[in-house]
Design a protein around this motif. Structure first.
Motif, PDB file in Angstrom:
ATOM      1  N   CYS A  39      12.658   3.877   1.581  1.00 32.32           N
ATOM      2  CA  CYS A  39      11.552   2.921   1.728  1.00 32.32           C
ATOM      3  C   CYS A  39      11.115   2.932   3.191  1.00 32.32           C
ATOM      4  O   CYS A  39      11.907   2.600   4.082  1.00 32.32           O
ATOM      5  CB  CYS A  39      12.005   1.521   1.326  1.00 32.32           C
ATOM      6  SG  CYS A  39      12.072   1.262  -0.459  1.00 32.32           S
ATOM      7  N   ASN A  40       9.866   3.300   3.434  1.00 32.92           N
ATOM      8  CA  ASN A  40       9.395   3.474   4.815  1.00 32.92           C
ATOM      9  C   ASN A  40       9.262   2.166   5.584  1.00 32.92           C
ATOM     10  O   ASN A  40       9.621   2.095   6.753  1.00 32.92           O
ATOM     11  CB  ASN A  40       8.054   4.203   4.816  1.00 32.92           C
ATOM     12  CG  ASN A  40       8.167   5.670   4.423  1.00 32.92           C
ATOM     13  OD1 ASN A  40       7.186   6.354   4.282  1.00 32.92           O
ATOM     14  ND2 ASN A  40       9.390   6.153   4.229  1.00 32.92           N
ATOM     15  N   SER A  41       8.713   1.136   4.949  1.00 26.53           N
ATOM     16  CA  SER A  41       8.463  -0.123   5.663  1.00 26.53           C
ATOM     17  C   SER A  41       8.755  -1.303   4.741  1.00 26.53           C
ATOM     18  O   SER A  41       8.303  -1.328   3.592  1.00 26.53           O
ATOM     19  CB  SER A  41       7.004  -0.206   6.129  1.00 26.53           C
ATOM     20  OG  SER A  41       6.671   0.872   6.962  1.00 26.53           O
ATOM     21  N   ILE A  42       9.482  -2.277   5.268  1.00 30.38           N
ATOM     22  CA  ILE A  42       9.838  -3.465   4.494  1.00 30.38           C
ATOM     23  C   ILE A  42       9.474  -4.709   5.304  1.00 30.38           C
ATOM     24  O   ILE A  42       9.940  -4.897   6.421  1.00 30.38           O
ATOM     25  CB  ILE A  42      11.335  -3.492   4.156  1.00 30.38           C
ATOM     26  CG1 ILE A  42      11.724  -2.243   3.356  1.00 30.38           C
ATOM     27  CG2 ILE A  42      11.696  -4.760   3.392  1.00 30.38           C
ATOM     28  CD1 ILE A  42      13.218  -2.061   3.176  1.00 30.38           C
ATOM     29  N   LEU A  43       8.620  -5.540   4.731  1.00 29.62           N
ATOM     30  CA  LEU A  43       8.222  -6.789   5.381  1.00 29.62           C
ATOM     31  C   LEU A  43       8.813  -7.962   4.597  1.00 29.62           C
ATOM     32  O   LEU A  43       8.528  -8.140   3.406  1.00 29.62           O
ATOM     33  CB  LEU A  43       6.695  -6.907   5.419  1.00 29.62           C
ATOM     34  CG  LEU A  43       6.125  -8.206   6.000  1.00 29.62           C
ATOM     35  CD1 LEU A  43       6.463  -8.325   7.487  1.00 29.62           C
ATOM     36  CD2 LEU A  43       4.621  -8.278   5.796  1.00 29.62           C
ATOM     37  N   THR A 132      -1.595 -13.636   2.322  1.00 25.94           N
ATOM     38  CA  THR A 132      -2.547 -12.591   2.711  1.00 25.94           C
ATOM     39  C   THR A 132      -2.740 -12.546   4.211  1.00 25.94           C
ATOM     40  O   THR A 132      -2.799 -11.463   4.818  1.00 25.94           O
ATOM     41  CB  THR A 132      -3.905 -12.808   2.015  1.00 25.94           C
ATOM     42  OG1 THR A 132      -3.704 -12.927   0.604  1.00 25.94           O
ATOM     43  CG2 THR A 132      -4.858 -11.660   2.300  1.00 25.94           C
ATOM     44  N   SER A 133      -2.841 -13.713   4.823  1.00 28.16           N
ATOM     45  CA  SER A 133      -3.025 -13.744   6.287  1.00 28.16           C
ATOM     46  C   SER A 133      -1.809 -13.168   7.003  1.00 28.16           C
ATOM     47  O   SER A 133      -1.939 -12.499   8.037  1.00 28.16           O
ATOM     48  CB  SER A 133      -3.304 -15.177   6.764  1.00 28.16           C
ATOM     49  OG  SER A 133      -2.163 -16.003   6.619  1.00 28.16           O
ATOM     50  N   GLU A 134      -0.609 -13.385   6.437  1.00 26.89           N
ATOM     51  CA  GLU A 134       0.598 -12.795   7.022  1.00 26.89           C
ATOM     52  C   GLU A 134       0.572 -11.269   6.884  1.00 26.89           C
ATOM     53  O   GLU A 134       0.973 -10.544   7.802  1.00 26.89           O
ATOM     54  CB  GLU A 134       1.850 -13.361   6.341  1.00 26.89           C
ATOM     55  CG  GLU A 134       2.097 -14.838   6.594  1.00 26.89           C
ATOM     56  CD  GLU A 134       2.439 -15.141   8.049  1.00 26.89           C
ATOM     57  OE1 GLU A 134       3.045 -14.273   8.712  1.00 26.89           O
ATOM     58  OE2 GLU A 134       2.073 -16.236   8.516  1.00 26.89           O
ATOM     59  N   LEU A 135       0.110 -10.775   5.738  1.00 21.39           N
ATOM     60  CA  LEU A 135      -0.025  -9.327   5.563  1.00 21.39           C
ATOM     61  C   LEU A 135      -1.021  -8.745   6.563  1.00 21.39           C
ATOM     62  O   LEU A 135      -0.805  -7.659   7.117  1.00 21.39           O
ATOM     63  CB  LEU A 135      -0.484  -9.002   4.134  1.00 21.39           C
ATOM     64  CG  LEU A 135       0.457  -9.356   2.979  1.00 21.39           C
ATOM     65  CD1 LEU A 135      -0.166  -8.914   1.649  1.00 21.39           C
ATOM     66  CD2 LEU A 135       1.828  -8.712   3.155  1.00 21.39           C
ATOM     67  N   CYS A 136      -2.117  -9.469   6.793  1.00 19.66           N
ATOM     68  CA  CYS A 136      -3.117  -9.002   7.768  1.00 19.66           C
ATOM     69  C   CYS A 136      -2.519  -8.934   9.172  1.00 19.66           C
ATOM     70  O   CYS A 136      -2.750  -7.964   9.909  1.00 19.66           O
ATOM     71  CB  CYS A 136      -4.338  -9.934   7.758  1.00 19.66           C
ATOM     72  SG  CYS A 136      -5.380  -9.791   6.306  1.00 19.66           S
ATOM     73  N   LYS A 138       0.483  -8.380  10.068  1.00 17.57           N
ATOM     74  CA  LYS A 138       1.461  -7.285  10.189  1.00 17.57           C
ATOM     75  C   LYS A 138       0.869  -5.928   9.804  1.00 17.57           C
ATOM     76  O   LYS A 138       1.591  -4.946   9.709  1.00 17.57           O
ATOM     77  CB  LYS A 138       2.677  -7.581   9.298  1.00 17.57           C
ATOM     78  CG  LYS A 138       3.340  -8.928   9.563  1.00 17.57           C
ATOM     79  CD  LYS A 138       3.878  -9.041  10.983  1.00 17.57           C
ATOM     80  CE  LYS A 138       4.761 -10.274  11.151  1.00 17.57           C
ATOM     81  NZ  LYS A 138       4.083 -11.550  10.874  1.00 17.57           N
ATOM     82  N   ASN A 139      -0.459  -5.881   9.535  1.00 18.96           N
ATOM     83  CA  ASN A 139      -1.133  -4.637   9.139  1.00 18.96           C
ATOM     84  C   ASN A 139      -0.542  -4.065   7.857  1.00 18.96           C
ATOM     85  O   ASN A 139      -0.363  -2.850   7.714  1.00 18.96           O
ATOM     86  CB  ASN A 139      -1.058  -3.596  10.268  1.00 18.96           C
ATOM     87  CG  ASN A 139      -2.222  -2.617  10.220  1.00 18.96           C
ATOM     88  OD1 ASN A 139      -3.304  -2.947   9.730  1.00 18.96           O
ATOM     89  ND2 ASN A 139      -2.013  -1.418  10.721  1.00 18.96           N
ATOM     90  N   PHE A 140      -0.271  -4.943   6.890  1.00 15.45           N
ATOM     91  CA  PHE A 140       0.277  -4.544   5.606  1.00 15.45           C
ATOM     92  C   PHE A 140      -0.738  -4.670   4.479  1.00 15.45           C
ATOM     93  O   PHE A 140      -0.379  -4.739   3.309  1.00 15.45           O
ATOM     94  CB  PHE A 140       1.521  -5.388   5.269  1.00 15.45           C
ATOM     95  CG  PHE A 140       2.817  -4.727   5.653  1.00 15.45           C
ATOM     96  CD1 PHE A 140       3.686  -4.241   4.686  1.00 15.45           C
ATOM     97  CD2 PHE A 140       3.183  -4.604   6.983  1.00 15.45           C
ATOM     98  CE1 PHE A 140       4.885  -3.640   5.042  1.00 15.45           C
ATOM     99  CE2 PHE A 140       4.382  -4.009   7.351  1.00 15.45           C
ATOM    100  CZ  PHE A 140       5.237  -3.522   6.373  1.00 15.45           C
TER     101      PHE A 140
END
Length: 474
Positions: A39-43, A132-136, A138-140
């Protein structure tokens, strides 16, 4: 009694185990395989949301399994069962699934650890927008980065909230609509998305039963018509799967829900069962059907094709030997455990794996993403041209033969394709092509692996070649 899995392997471990079995049949070295598997990236995030007069801390995840192709793609689920391992497993499956059906995405998955039934629509909107704002931050998320979709507990409504939040935080992004799929039609969604997974399951199984050699080994005739079907789960996927099989002439002999199962050798009418369910609150006591209070018993009834379309690990080592179906189609993610898979294989049961069979959803999501990037509805450019061409052909035929085409025939021929026709056609072609690739690999294994192993080999080969062509392994 609930359907239970008594095995120690987690869902994530089962996915990894299936990968390792397939990897042994590929040409790639350990380093390349390790990269494909990782898994490349885990948030993992926790954020506060005010619910009523109280502040709740919400736990949520987004996993990007593979960056061999971008964007990453995968659903967002709302469930109390969400944890990091589950999201990692589902993201990995998405990577392999996209590769199998030739959809140019890396795999991703997200989840919010909540029981959505306990929240009002207003509170769910706050949670979704904050996520969604948290994903934004972190560029996710983004049309070229990571594109979510609906999953368990979410739908078009939640996707519209995600789109609106992303658009407000990225006002200059002209491709903002493509940041998420599974949206309402009015927000850039594509017609045919709702039934996509169930229809894909139907197309996949229909293709599987078209091969005379394979059906002869199972003692079955080719074709869907007359096949006895049991479907577990009457959610979106299970309902549409059952609907398309019934319309194609199959006999729906069993239906299973969380609170019980019903069975009738002479067949069940899906619409009548749905009406009974709405009236009584469940499928039990449907006229003419045998009741099973334990839903697990429904899985063990006689049929040609069993389609688990709801929960993970419903077929496990303790009940696999009692499965009477000749074909099992995994419409849900991970409905068969690794140990059960080996038991079914030893019994000669043909299992169509989830990593292929339920890829209809991501395939149509890909069509929606393309539609959003082009900002043109499917069929808009060519529909009228096709109508006019078909009219000219009819006029030529009538002129040459001296006979008039009937009004019904004329209407049928003149009808150009709408968006939903093109989406269904693209999905059908995708599922047929992918199954044939998997079957060819399966045949080449000469008994050394099942269709699941063949599907994983298919995925690993495509991802491995993509990594090699990227030149990241000097």
């Amino acid at each position: 009694m609930a359907i239970m899995n008594t095995e120690n392997n987690t869902f994530f471990e089962s996915v990894q185990r299936n990968f390792d079995k397939a990897a042994a049949h590929t040409r790639f070295d350990k380093g390349v395989l390790a990269q494909i598997k990782a898994c490349n990236s885990i948030l993992r995030i926790k954020f506060p949301v005010k619910i009523g007069e109280q502040v709740e801390v919400i736990e949520a995840y987004r996993v990007q399994h593979s960056h061999h192709k971008l964007p990453c793609k995968g659903g967002i689920r709302f469930s109390m069962e969400v944890d990091q391992e589950e999201v990692m497993a589902l993201a990995a499956l998405m990577t392999y699934k996209c590769a199998i059906v030739n959809v140019p995405f890396g795999g991703g998955k997200g989840g919010i650890k909540i029981d959505s039934k306990k929240y009002s629509a207003f509170d769910l909107e706050k949670i979704t927008r904050r996520y969604t704002s948290e994903l934004c931050k972190k560029n996710f998320i983004g049309p070229g980065i990571d594109v979510p979709a609906p999953d368990y507990g979410t739908g078009a409504r939640e996707m519209s909230w995600i789109l609106d939040t992303y658009s407000s935080l990225n006002p200059g992004d002209i491709n903002a609509q493509a940041c998420v799929t599974g949206k309402p039609i009015s927000q850039g969604g594509v017609r045919g998305r709702t039934e996509a997974t169930g229809l894909g399951v139907f197309y996949g199984l229909r293709e599987a039963v078209s091969f005379a050699d394979d059906m002869e080994k199972l003692g079955l005739e080719t074709g869907v018509e007359g096949k006895r079907i049991i479907v577990q789960g009457l959610g979106n996927v299970g309902y549409h799967t059952a609907k398309y099989f019934q319309e194609a002439g199959a006999k729906l002999v069993g239906l299973i829900e969380f609170n019980g199962a019903i069975y009738n050798e002479d067949g069940l009418d899906l619409d009548a069962v749905q009406a009974h369910r709405q009236t009584t609150g469940g499928i039990l006591n449907f006229p003419g059907a045998v009741n099973f209070a334990d839903p697990a018993e429904g899985l063990e009834q006689d049929c040609d094709i069993l389609i688990p379309a709801a929960l993970e690990s419903v077929i496990h080592k303790d009940n696999a030997d009692r499965i009477k179906a000749k074909i099992v189609g995994e419409a849900a993610n991970g409905p068969i455990t690794a140990e059960a898979d080996e038991i079914l294989h030893s019994k000669g049961i043909l299992v169509l794996p989830d990593v292929y069979l339920n890829a209809g959803g991501v395939t149509v999501s890909y069509f929606e993403w393309l539609k959003n990037l082009s900002r043109v509805r499917y069929g808009r450019l060519e529909k009228r041209f096709n109508d006019n061409m078909y009219k000219e052909l009819i006029d030529i035929i009538e002129s040459m033969t001296g006979k008039r085409v009937s009004d019904l025939e004329r209407k049928t021929i003149l009808r150009g394709p709408d968006e939903i026709d093109l989406v269904h056609s693209g999905l059908e072609d995708t599922m047929i092509g992918a199954y044939r690739e998997i079957r060819d690999i399966h045949v080449s294994l000469e008994g050394k692996g099942d269709l699941r192993t063949a599907a994983f080999i298919c995925a690993i080969n495509k991802i491995g070649v993509a990594y090699e062509e990227l030149g990241i392994f000097p």
